[in-house]
Design a protein around this motif. Structure first.
Motif, mmCIF file in Angstrom:
data_model
loop_
_atom_site.group_PDB
_atom_site.id
_atom_site.type_symbol
_atom_site.label_atom_id
_atom_site.label_comp_id
_atom_site.label_asym_id
_atom_site.label_seq_id
_atom_site.Cartn_x
_atom_site.Cartn_y
_atom_site.Cartn_z
ATOM 1 N N GLN A 642 0.827 -1.212 0.000
ATOM 2 C CA GLN A 642 0.000 0.000 0.000
ATOM 3 C C GLN A 642 0.857 1.256 0.000
ATOM 4 O OE1 GLN A 642 -3.483 0.497 2.174
ATOM 5 N NE2 GLN A 642 -4.056 -1.647 2.264
ATOM 6 N N VAL A 643 1.945 1.255 0.775
ATOM 7 C CA VAL A 643 2.810 2.431 0.813
ATOM 8 C C VAL A 643 3.508 2.624 -0.533
ATOM 9 C CG1 VAL A 643 4.828 3.476 1.896
ATOM 10 C CG2 VAL A 643 3.131 2.289 3.303
ATOM 11 N N ILE A 644 4.021 1.539 -1.111
ATOM 12 C CA ILE A 644 4.689 1.633 -2.419
ATOM 13 C C ILE A 644 3.697 2.111 -3.478
ATOM 14 C CG2 ILE A 644 5.854 0.343 -4.236
ATOM 15 C CD1 ILE A 644 7.577 0.861 -1.820
ATOM 16 N N GLY A 645 2.463 1.585 -3.415
ATOM 17 C CA GLY A 645 1.444 2.017 -4.371
ATOM 18 C C GLY A 645 1.151 3.502 -4.244
ATOM 19 N N SER A 646 1.024 3.988 -3.000
ATOM 20 C CA SER A 646 0.794 5.419 -2.788
ATOM 21 C C SER A 646 1.994 6.237 -3.247
ATOM 22 C CB SER A 646 0.512 5.682 -1.302
ATOM 23 O OG SER A 646 -0.638 4.995 -0.874
ATOM 24 N N LEU A 647 3.198 5.693 -3.046
ATOM 25 C CA LEU A 647 4.413 6.395 -3.452
ATOM 26 C C LEU A 647 4.505 6.519 -4.976
ATOM 27 C CD1 LEU A 647 7.002 7.725 -2.516
ATOM 28 C CD2 LEU A 647 8.084 5.478 -2.430
ATOM 29 N N ILE A 648 4.181 5.431 -5.680
ATOM 30 C CA ILE A 648 4.203 5.463 -7.150
ATOM 31 C C ILE A 648 3.166 6.455 -7.674
ATOM 32 C CG2 ILE A 648 3.714 4.093 -9.217
ATOM 33 C CD1 ILE A 648 4.931 1.692 -7.778
ATOM 34 N N LEU A 649 1.985 6.455 -7.079
ATOM 35 C CA LEU A 649 0.940 7.395 -7.486
ATOM 36 C C LEU A 649 1.380 8.834 -7.243
ATOM 37 C CD1 LEU A 649 -1.985 7.558 -8.564
ATOM 38 C CD2 LEU A 649 -2.760 7.566 -6.185
ATOM 39 N N HIS A 650 2.072 9.058 -6.135
ATOM 40 C CA HIS A 650 2.563 10.392 -5.815
ATOM 41 C C HIS A 650 3.628 10.840 -6.827
ATOM 42 C CE1 HIS A 650 3.795 13.791 -3.283
ATOM 43 N NE2 HIS A 650 5.044 13.433 -3.527
ATOM 44 N N ILE A 651 4.514 9.921 -7.192
ATOM 45 C CA ILE A 651 5.570 10.247 -8.159
ATOM 46 C C ILE A 651 4.967 10.628 -9.513
ATOM 47 C CG2 ILE A 651 7.494 9.273 -9.480
ATOM 48 C CD1 ILE A 651 8.154 7.596 -6.995
ATOM 49 N N ALA A 658 5.095 21.989 -14.325
ATOM 50 C CA ALA A 658 6.019 21.633 -15.399
ATOM 51 C C ALA A 658 5.525 20.407 -16.145
ATOM 52 C CB ALA A 658 7.409 21.372 -14.822
ATOM 53 N N GLU A 659 5.981 20.279 -17.364
ATOM 54 C CA GLU A 659 5.609 19.123 -18.177
ATOM 55 C C GLU A 659 6.299 17.888 -17.615
ATOM 56 O OE1 GLU A 659 3.351 17.535 -21.204
ATOM 57 O OE2 GLU A 659 3.515 19.643 -20.565
ATOM 58 N N PRO A 660 5.555 16.826 -17.273
ATOM 59 C CA PRO A 660 6.166 15.654 -16.666
ATOM 60 C C PRO A 660 7.126 14.950 -17.630
ATOM 61 C CG PRO A 660 3.891 15.203 -17.259
ATOM 62 C CD PRO A 660 4.107 16.669 -17.492
ATOM 63 N N ASP A 661 8.258 14.508 -17.092
ATOM 64 C CA ASP A 661 9.249 13.749 -17.845
ATOM 65 C C ASP A 661 8.939 12.269 -17.647
ATOM 66 O OD1 ASP A 661 11.403 12.551 -18.996
ATOM 67 O OD2 ASP A 661 12.882 13.958 -18.179
ATOM 68 N N SER A 662 8.296 11.674 -18.653
ATOM 69 C CA SER A 662 7.862 10.285 -18.520
ATOM 70 C C SER A 662 9.035 9.341 -18.315
ATOM 71 C CB SER A 662 7.057 9.869 -19.754
ATOM 72 O OG SER A 662 7.832 10.020 -20.929
ATOM 73 N N GLN A 663 10.137 9.619 -18.952
ATOM 74 C CA GLN A 663 11.298 8.740 -18.814
ATOM 75 C C GLN A 663 11.857 8.807 -17.387
ATOM 76 O OE1 GLN A 663 14.389 9.518 -21.657
ATOM 77 N NE2 GLN A 663 15.694 7.833 -20.955
ATOM 78 N N ILE A 665 10.156 9.609 -14.723
ATOM 79 C CA ILE A 665 9.180 8.970 -13.836
ATOM 80 C C ILE A 665 9.310 7.455 -13.910
ATOM 81 C CG2 ILE A 665 6.713 8.581 -13.477
ATOM 82 C CD1 ILE A 665 6.228 11.458 -14.291
ATOM 83 N N GLU A 666 9.406 6.916 -15.119
ATOM 84 C CA GLU A 666 9.545 5.464 -15.274
ATOM 85 C C GLU A 666 10.822 4.959 -14.613
ATOM 86 O OE1 GLU A 666 9.325 4.498 -19.376
ATOM 87 O OE2 GLU A 666 7.216 5.102 -19.606
ATOM 88 N N GLN A 667 11.887 5.736 -14.687
ATOM 89 C CA GLN A 667 13.151 5.329 -14.069
ATOM 90 C C GLN A 667 13.020 5.297 -12.541
ATOM 91 O OE1 GLN A 667 16.465 7.737 -15.217
ATOM 92 N NE2 GLN A 667 17.927 6.625 -13.932
ATOM 93 N N GLU A 668 12.327 6.300 -11.991
ATOM 94 C CA GLU A 668 12.149 6.341 -10.535
ATOM 95 C C GLU A 668 11.255 5.205 -10.060
ATOM 96 O OE1 GLU A 668 11.175 9.666 -7.050
ATOM 97 O OE2 GLU A 668 10.956 10.166 -9.186
ATOM 98 N N VAL A 669 10.187 4.916 -10.821
ATOM 99 C CA VAL A 669 9.302 3.803 -10.463
ATOM 100 C C VAL A 669 10.040 2.476 -10.585
ATOM 101 C CG1 VAL A 669 7.218 2.547 -11.131
ATOM 102 C CG2 VAL A 669 7.195 5.045 -11.070
ATOM 103 N N SER A 670 10.855 2.360 -11.629
ATOM 104 C CA SER A 670 11.643 1.139 -11.814
ATOM 105 C C SER A 670 12.631 0.944 -10.669
ATOM 106 C CB SER A 670 12.376 1.200 -13.154
ATOM 107 O OG SER A 670 13.206 0.071 -13.326
ATOM 108 N N SER A 671 13.232 2.043 -10.196
ATOM 109 C CA SER A 671 14.163 1.956 -9.064
ATOM 110 C C SER A 671 13.445 1.483 -7.807
ATOM 111 C CB SER A 671 14.815 3.320 -8.820
ATOM 112 O OG SER A 671 15.545 3.753 -9.948
#
Length: 736
Positions: A642-651, A658-663, A665-671
């Motif tokens: 649940q915490v990881i899910g909330s964290l990913i949603l927050h990220i 600013a325009e979100p940088d999808s790459q 974001i994906e790198q941070e979620v992957s980490s």
């Protein structure tokens, strides 16, 4: 958020259909029926021990009329007017009770000294709605400026809570003991002789059965007090051993039992009125109270220690609001409980006017012989139900105190999947069992227990009156005339009751004070130690800038995995972190600083349960898990998920304008996912105070006592279902 508001306004504007109204009425009536077995157990069974608890000496007809008049007006003013009409509206988001009144004042006026009050302003659900923009009253400003006033308010709330827990010890003892006292059946010898004379009229089988029955009632008629006390203790032990199964398993029996009691006792009362004293209701006139005190003087004042027991359990109408609604409690009290008590006490008094010396057994003596045993069975069952309601209430109060960090952590088990407020604590249960049995075996005399009970009832009433007056002035903004009228009437009346029961201090009245003193010492010692730790951590906290400096050290490595680092402070990082990094020379690549925060609200909305905050440091996040005092301290699913899910949603949502940088974001979620696969650990501090020679005697006593409790209480992590192999404790000494 705007869509939700529009949706709520749309439904609020839609008029309810007739079918909806009928369904609501049916549900309210069903709830009213259920309140009989949960809310009113203590109140409606009070006729078992009120008259036996009075130290009457050769009472006259006028004395009994005066006593009934006092009980009638006490029931009317305290139970009907104060609790069922006024206090029941002072709920804290559906929750009632002494602590709910305190939390209501703290939230609305920001006058609390609990650590959770510091975080309350961050909860948008309640801060927007509850704190108005109106100018504060002079009394609210006084409480905000004066730490002494706030501590006095906290002391009142703690005293009321301790007294209610004491009620959970005394109610089972006096209820079951008074009900089991009916075993000493009032069968005179001529009745037994009449049954013996009928033996020759029956065949051999019936003769044997009747002979056995005559033998049993002959033994019971001469049963000793020790036998009644032993049987009462056995009943209580069995009752406490059944607590682990939860009240839901047997709750279907509660309301029918109390319904039978509520229906049968007034019928017996009406029978007694007709046969003994049909004009009993003339005592409703208050002038009988005046004449009673005019004739008896000090002796009449002392009798108030027994009459106050007629409103035993009135507080439950307010305290059990979380399980029912206002309308159901009011309907049940007004149409069943109140008339039942008025008629039952009238019947008892009518019987005693004609039999003035039977007051020591004022309940069972007025039961007709033909229905004696059915009433005995119903009364014993009702006493057990009344005990169950106070035991369950004690579990809930202990749970609330643990959640608010006022009590050492104990195991709390939720015994129902549908009722979140239904809890059970093994440690508390067995301590209650030992204390209840001890009260019965040591103070077996019902008058001694009644004296102790009177202290609890009167003090809880008085504390509720004071807190409710503060709510009227500072929150409701009630006109001064009405507040003055309420306070003067109830404070004087309940103050007189308190003064009367205090004269019984040496005759059992010290029992609740001893219990409350021990509980208050535990609660204050725990709270004081926790506050001192929080103060130390706030003054020695590590800022994110300091953390950046620590991580810049070449010798500090970022190791794979996720670390949940638990901290008690939100605006900064715990000093244990610096101690950990300096000694371990490492920090996990993903570190989530987690704070368990208990708000002064009953429940927190699920979407506000987990609050995520991202820092400027790579892989470092903040997480606040918010709970109300009526919430369950566990997650239905995996806590980490649940915490990881909330964290990913927050990220994904935290991109600002600013325009979100999808790459990125994906790198941070992957980490995050990679770190989770590498392993999860939960790090918490195992701190102790270093009590040096420079400490004062008060700190030496209180902090030493806190360290004793802290070393013997349960950990805070098992409530989150954290596996044992994932826990790491970091020791550190705090200088007192």
């Amino acid at each position: 958020m705007s869509n939700g508001v529009v949706l709520n306004l749309h439904f609020a504007a839609t008029p309810p259909s007739s079918q909806g109204k009928e369904k609501e009425i049916r549900e309210t009536l069903l709830l009213a029926y259920r309140t009989l077995g949960v809310v009113f157990g203590g109140l409606v069974t009070s006729p078992l021990y009120v008259y036996p608890s009075m130290p009457l000496n050769s009472p006259t007809e006028d004395d009994y009329l005066g006593i009934y008049s006092i009980m009638f007006w006490t029931l009317t003013l305290v139970a009907l007017v104060k609790y069922a009409t006024i206090a029941i509206h002072a709920d804290d988001h559906g929750e009632g009770g002494t602590f709910a009144l305190y939390s209501l004042l703290c939230r609305r006026l920001n006058i609390g000294i609990l650590p959770s009050n510091q975080v309350y302003s961050n909860s948008s659900t309640y801060s927007r709605i509850e704190r108005g923009v109106e100018a504060q009253s002079w009394l609210a400003k006084l409480f905000e400026r004066s730490i002494v006033a706030r501590r006095v308010l906290l002391f009142l709330a703690m005293l009321g809570t301790c007294m209610i827990i004491g009620d959970g010890i005394l109610t089972p003892a006096i209820s079951v003991l008074s009900a089991m006292d009916g075993l000493r059946a009032p069968f005179p010898s001529e009745v037994i002789f009449a049954w013996q004379s009928r033996l020759e009229l029956y065949d051999i089988v019936r003769q044997f059965a009747l002979l056995v029955y005559i033998t049993i009632i002959s033994v019971l008629a001469h049963a000793s007090a020790a036998l009644v006390e032993a049987l009462s203790a056995i009943v209580l032990v069995v009752l406490f051993l059944l607590q682990k199964f939860g009240t839901s398993r047997v709750s279907f029996l509660f309301s029918p039992i109390m319904g039978a009691w509520t229906f049968c006792t007034p019928l017996v009362g009406i029978y007694s009125i007709i046969h003994h004293y049909p004009s009993i209701f003339k005592a409703i006139s208050p002038h009988y109270i005046f004449h009673f005190f005019w004739r008896n003087g000090k002796a009449g004042w002392l009798l108030l220690g027994g009459t106050v027991l007629c409103i035993t359990g009135s507080e439950a109408m307010f305290a059990d609001l979380g399980h029912f609604n206002q309308r159901s409690i009011q309907i049940a009290f007004l149409f069943t409980i109140y008339p039942s008590l008025v008629l039952t006490y009238a019947g008892q008094t009518a019987y005693l006017i004609k039999n003035p010396n039977d007051h020591d057994d004022g309940f069972y003596k007025f039961i007709p012989t033909s229905v004696y045993w059915p009433i005995f069975i119903i009364s014993t069952s009702a006493a057990v139900v009344a005990s169950q309601s106070l035991i369950s209430a004690t579990f809930s109060i202990i749970k609330q105190s643990v959640v608010l960090d006022y009590f050492p952590r104990v195991k709390v088990v939720h015994t129902s999947h549908s009722k979140e407020g239904e809890v059970y604590s093994p440690e508390v249960n067995y301590i209650l069992m030992v204390l209840c049995v001890a009260v019965i075996l040591i103070f077996g005399d019902g008058k001694d227990i009644g004296n102790a009970f009177g202290v609890v009832v009167s003090l809880v009433m008085l504390i509720t009156t004071i807190l409710l007056t503060l709510v009227m002035i500072m929150i409701w903004r009630t006109p001064v005339v009405l507040v003055t009228l309420y306070f003067v009437v109830f404070f004087i009346m309940e103050g007189v009751y308190v003064s009367a029961v205090f004269t019984k201090f040496s005759e059992g009245g010290w029992i609740p004070f001893a219990i409350s003193f021990v509980l208050a010492f535990i609660m204050f010692g725990w709270f004081y130690g926790r506050q001192r730790k929080i103060e130390y951590e706030i003054t020695q906290k590590i800022s994110f800038h300091r953390l950046e400096e620590l991580l810049a050290d070449p010798s500090v490595q970022r190791v794979p995995g996720i670390c949940f680092f638990y901290t008690n402070i939100q605006d900064g990082l715990t000093p244990i972190l610096g101690h950990y990094i300096k000694n371990m020379k490492s920090l996990h690549k993903v570190t989530i600083f987690t704070t368990l925060r208990y708000l002064l609200v009953p429940k927190v909305d699920p979407h506000e349960r987990i609050v995520i905050k991202k820092s400027n440091l790579e892989g470092v996040y903040g997480c606040v898990i918010q709970y109300g005092y009526a919430d369950a301290l566990h997650f239905e699913d995996d806590f980490v998920s649940q915490v990881i899910g909330s964290l990913i949603l927050h990220i994904k949502n935290c991109s600002g304008n600013a325009e979100p940088d999808s790459q990125e974001i994906e790198q941070e979620v992957s980490s995050l996912e990679e770190a989770r696969c590498a392993g999860v650990v939960h790090v918490r501090g195992k701190t102790r105070f270093y009590i040096g020679l420079n400490c004062g005697w008060f700190d030496k006593i209180m902090l030493g006592f806190y360290e004793f409790m802290h070393s013997n209480c349960r950990s805070g992590l098992p409530a989150l279902r954290v596996p044992l192999q994932q826990r790491i404790e970091v020791g550190m000494l705090y200088e007192a």
